[in-house]
Design a protein around this motif. Structure first.
Motif, mmCIF file in Angstrom:
data_model
loop_
_atom_site.group_PDB
_atom_site.id
_atom_site.type_symbol
_atom_site.label_atom_id
_atom_site.label_comp_id
_atom_site.label_asym_id
_atom_site.label_seq_id
_atom_site.Cartn_x
_atom_site.Cartn_y
_atom_site.Cartn_z
ATOM 1 N N GLN A 50 3.590 4.275 2.958
ATOM 2 C CA GLN A 50 2.754 4.742 4.052
ATOM 3 C C GLN A 50 1.296 4.343 3.834
ATOM 4 O O GLN A 50 0.603 3.937 4.768
ATOM 5 C CB GLN A 50 2.876 6.255 4.207
ATOM 6 N N ARG A 53 0.983 0.652 4.578
ATOM 7 C CA ARG A 53 0.968 0.419 6.023
ATOM 8 C C ARG A 53 -0.380 0.773 6.617
ATOM 9 O O ARG A 53 -0.884 0.075 7.493
ATOM 10 C CB ARG A 53 2.073 1.225 6.701
ATOM 11 N N LEU A 57 -2.791 -1.766 8.572
ATOM 12 C CA LEU A 57 -3.302 -1.456 9.900
ATOM 13 C C LEU A 57 -4.821 -1.574 9.932
ATOM 14 O O LEU A 57 -5.388 -2.171 10.842
ATOM 15 C CB LEU A 57 -2.881 -0.047 10.316
ATOM 16 N N TYR A 90 3.650 -4.781 11.891
ATOM 17 C CA TYR A 90 3.438 -3.329 11.936
ATOM 18 C C TYR A 90 1.956 -3.028 12.149
ATOM 19 O O TYR A 90 1.078 -3.686 11.600
ATOM 20 C CB TYR A 90 3.891 -2.698 10.613
ATOM 21 N N GLY A 91 1.672 -2.026 12.953
ATOM 22 C CA GLY A 91 0.307 -1.533 13.092
ATOM 23 C C GLY A 91 -0.543 -2.260 14.097
ATOM 24 O O GLY A 91 -1.685 -1.875 14.318
ATOM 25 N N GLU A 132 3.632 1.026 15.817
ATOM 26 C CA GLU A 132 4.309 1.179 14.533
ATOM 27 C C GLU A 132 5.621 0.402 14.456
ATOM 28 O O GLU A 132 6.310 0.462 13.450
ATOM 29 C CB GLU A 132 4.597 2.662 14.263
#
Length: 163
Positions: A50, A53, A57, A90-91, A132
């Motif tokens: 997490q 990520r 991001l 992602y992000g 996400e």
């Protein structure tokens, strides 16, 4: 002496029985500890993922639009005369909004110039994915192709698989 040795043997047998039961309990305790440590390790790994990520991001939000467009171009998995398919990271949001500095919609004109056989017309979004969510995104090279692809998504003729 025989009675004494028998008696000692009985005691040592009982002690042996207690030792075996203790060994079983110790083994059960060790297994519970291993399971607990394993669960804690999994939780730590999830927290680390997490955090990774979140860093990714944040990095996507700080790059220049040209750098983002170049990164998206490298993620193109398919191109032809009508569509471009890329693997969305992602992000990265598809559309802008409050607090969003970079999004796919904003870099489409830049990305269009970087792609092979691209005309002056910008790319068109055919659908969207959540910020996400990673996965393939279909972009059309013309307004007509985008309308046809959107209709396919709208009438559920496109099979979407989520993992």
């Amino acid at each position: 002496m025989a009675a004494l040795s028998g008696r000692l043997w009985w005691r040592s047998g009982a002690a042996l029985g207690r030792t075996a039961a203790g060994a079983v309990r110790a083994q059960e305790l060790a297994e519970r500890l291993r399971t607990k440590w394993s669960e804690e390790e999994k939780q730590q790994q999830q927290q680390q993922q997490q955090q990774q990520r979140a860093r990714e991001l944040a990095a996507l939000q700080r790059v220049h639009p040209n750098v983002l467009a170049k990164a998206l171009r490298q993620r193109a998995v398919y191109q032809d005369d009508e569509v471009v398919v890329l693997n969305k990271p992602y992000g990265l949001p598809v559309h802008g909004g409050p607090g969003v500095k970079n999004c796919i919609a904003d870099v489409l004109p830049i990305l269009a110039k970087m792609l092979v056989n691209m005309k002056a017309e910008p790319l068109h979004l055919c659908h969207r994915l959540d910020k996400e969510t990673t996965g393939v995104m279909v972009l059309a090279r013309s307004k007509e192709a985008a309308d046809r692809i959107r209709l396919l998504f709208k009438t559920r003729q496109v099979e979407k698989i989520y993992w």
